[in-house]
Design a protein around this motif. Structure first.
Motif, PDB file in Angstrom:
ATOM      1  N   ASN A   1       0.825  -1.207   0.000  1.00 21.91           N
ATOM      2  CA  ASN A   1       0.000   0.000   0.000  1.00 21.91           C
ATOM      3  C   ASN A   1       0.861   1.261   0.000  1.00 21.91           C
ATOM      4  O   ASN A   1       0.476   2.284  -0.574  1.00 21.91           O
ATOM      5  N   VAL A   2       2.009   1.200   0.646  1.00 18.84           N
ATOM      6  CA  VAL A   2       2.943   2.320   0.600  1.00 18.84           C
ATOM      7  C   VAL A   2       3.473   2.486  -0.823  1.00 18.84           C
ATOM      8  O   VAL A   2       3.457   3.585  -1.393  1.00 18.84           O
ATOM      9  N   ILE A   3       3.914   1.374  -1.408  1.00 19.71           N
ATOM     10  CA  ILE A   3       4.500   1.415  -2.752  1.00 19.71           C
ATOM     11  C   ILE A   3       3.485   1.885  -3.785  1.00 19.71           C
ATOM     12  O   ILE A   3       3.813   2.628  -4.715  1.00 19.71           O
ATOM     13  N   MET A   4       2.228   1.485  -3.605  1.00 24.08           N
ATOM     14  CA  MET A   4       1.196   1.806  -4.599  1.00 24.08           C
ATOM     15  C   MET A   4       1.007   3.305  -4.770  1.00 24.08           C
ATOM     16  O   MET A   4       0.700   3.792  -5.871  1.00 24.08           O
ATOM     17  N   MET A   5       1.192   4.081  -3.693  1.00 22.06           N
ATOM     18  CA  MET A   5       0.943   5.518  -3.771  1.00 22.06           C
ATOM     19  C   MET A   5       2.209   6.352  -3.961  1.00 22.06           C
ATOM     20  O   MET A   5       2.125   7.587  -4.021  1.00 22.06           O
ATOM     21  N   VAL A   6       3.362   5.723  -4.072  1.00 17.59           N
ATOM     22  CA  VAL A   6       4.586   6.469  -4.351  1.00 17.59           C
ATOM     23  C   VAL A   6       4.481   7.208  -5.686  1.00 17.59           C
ATOM     24  O   VAL A   6       4.832   8.395  -5.766  1.00 17.59           O
ATOM     25  N   PRO A   7       3.990   6.576  -6.757  1.00 24.43           N
ATOM     26  CA  PRO A   7       3.846   7.332  -8.013  1.00 24.43           C
ATOM     27  C   PRO A   7       2.900   8.524  -7.898  1.00 24.43           C
ATOM     28  O   PRO A   7       3.092   9.526  -8.599  1.00 24.43           O
ATOM     29  N   ALA A   8       1.898   8.434  -7.030  1.00 23.06           N
ATOM     30  CA  ALA A   8       0.983   9.563  -6.856  1.00 23.06           C
ATOM     31  C   ALA A   8       1.722  10.771  -6.302  1.00 23.06           C
ATOM     32  O   ALA A   8       1.576  11.892  -6.807  1.00 23.06           O
ATOM     33  N   GLY A   9       2.514  10.560  -5.255  1.00 25.17           N
ATOM     34  CA  GLY A   9       3.287  11.658  -4.695  1.00 25.17           C
ATOM     35  C   GLY A   9       4.296  12.223  -5.665  1.00 25.17           C
ATOM     36  O   GLY A   9       4.640  13.413  -5.603  1.00 25.17           O
ATOM     37  N   PHE A  10       4.781  11.392  -6.581  1.00 23.53           N
ATOM     38  CA  PHE A  10       5.736  11.833  -7.601  1.00 23.53           C
ATOM     39  C   PHE A  10       5.042  12.640  -8.697  1.00 23.53           C
ATOM     40  O   PHE A  10       5.568  13.648  -9.180  1.00 23.53           O
ATOM     41  N   LEU A  11       3.850  12.216  -9.103  1.00 24.06           N
ATOM     42  CA  LEU A  11       3.177  12.820 -10.247  1.00 24.06           C
ATOM     43  C   LEU A  11       2.384  14.072  -9.893  1.00 24.06           C
ATOM     44  O   LEU A  11       2.269  14.987 -10.733  1.00 24.06           O
ATOM     45  N   LEU A  12       1.830  14.138  -8.697  1.00 23.72           N
ATOM     46  CA  LEU A  12       0.955  15.258  -8.350  1.00 23.72           C
ATOM     47  C   LEU A  12       1.610  16.628  -8.558  1.00 23.72           C
ATOM     48  O   LEU A  12       0.987  17.523  -9.147  1.00 23.72           O
ATOM     49  N   PRO A  13       2.855  16.864  -8.096  1.00 22.11           N
ATOM     50  CA  PRO A  13       3.460  18.181  -8.329  1.00 22.11           C
ATOM     51  C   PRO A  13       3.727  18.482  -9.796  1.00 22.11           C
ATOM     52  O   PRO A  13       3.855  19.650 -10.171  1.00 22.11           O
TER      53      PRO A  13
END
Length: 211
Positions: free
Chosen positions: A91-103
């Motif tokens: 679940n941690v790994i799944m949202m790493v791309p979100a934190g990368f892409l949002l900015p």
């Protein structure tokens, strides 16, 4: 009446991705986006579809005799960290791309706290969708506060990775070139450049005292 069938992700998300890609292609052809902007948005869309396919799909629709009989409130774990184990790592790994892409996509993700809150909002939306699917469709999904915490942590990690990538000259230029015009990444980079250039310009312009 007893009803039981399954809705897979491909027949739903596949056509949506195709339509979105076609819409991006039209905007690129009309000069509204360049190819890098379109590729970034398509990457985000594919990522979102992958998250939905893992967290919401397949939808197991069951009514009548086959329906889940447990009350919906029992599907929610409100107590954090009580049942947390190694399974929270995905679940941690799944949202790493979100934190990368949002900015790179949105102007409001201009700080670690805001990007993390936006990731938490995305995770909360997913958990709410899972709960709604259980209430309406009797889909066998549970809601866990530990998933929300793990997803939020993943968003923070993703933002930190982006900050590191933007400091590397080999990655900075292509990332900024792909980021959308009003994105937080571009705005923060302009501020940082102006802050660095200001003192340098002042030193250059300052008169030199001669003996």
């Amino acid at each position: 009446m007893d009803i039981r069938f399954q809705v897979d992700s491909a027949p739903v998300l596949g056509p949506l991705l195709i339509l979105f890609a076609a819409w991006l292609a039209v905007r690129v052809r009309r000069g509204m986006w360049n190819r890098r902007h379109a590729l970034l948005q398509l990457t985000a869309a594919v990522y979102a579809a992958a998250v939905l396919s893992l967290t919401v799909f397949p939808l197991n629709v069951t009514w009548g005799e086959y329906a889940n009989q447990a009350p919906w409130i029992g599907q929610i774990n409100f107590i954090p960290l009580l049942t947390a184990d190694i399974t929270i790592v995905p679940n941690v790994i799944m949202m790493v791309p979100a934190g990368f892409l949002l900015p790179l996509l949105f102007r409001r993700a201009d700080s670690p706290s805001r990007a993390t809150l936006m990731t938490a909002a995305v995770s909360l939306s997913v958990e709410a969708t899972q709960l709604l699917s259980y209430i309406v469709l009797n889909n066998g999904r549970s809601v866990d506060v530990n998933d929300l915490l793990a997803n939020t942590l993943g968003g923070l990690v993703g933002y930190a990775l982006l900050a590191l990538a933007l400091r590397a000259p080999a990655l900075r230029d292509p990332l900024l070139a792909a980021s959308l015009p009003r994105s937080a990444a571009l705005r923060n980079d302009r501020r940082r450049t102006a802050t660095v250039a200001g003192p340098r310009s002042a030193r250059i312009a300052a008169p030199v005292d001669r003996p």
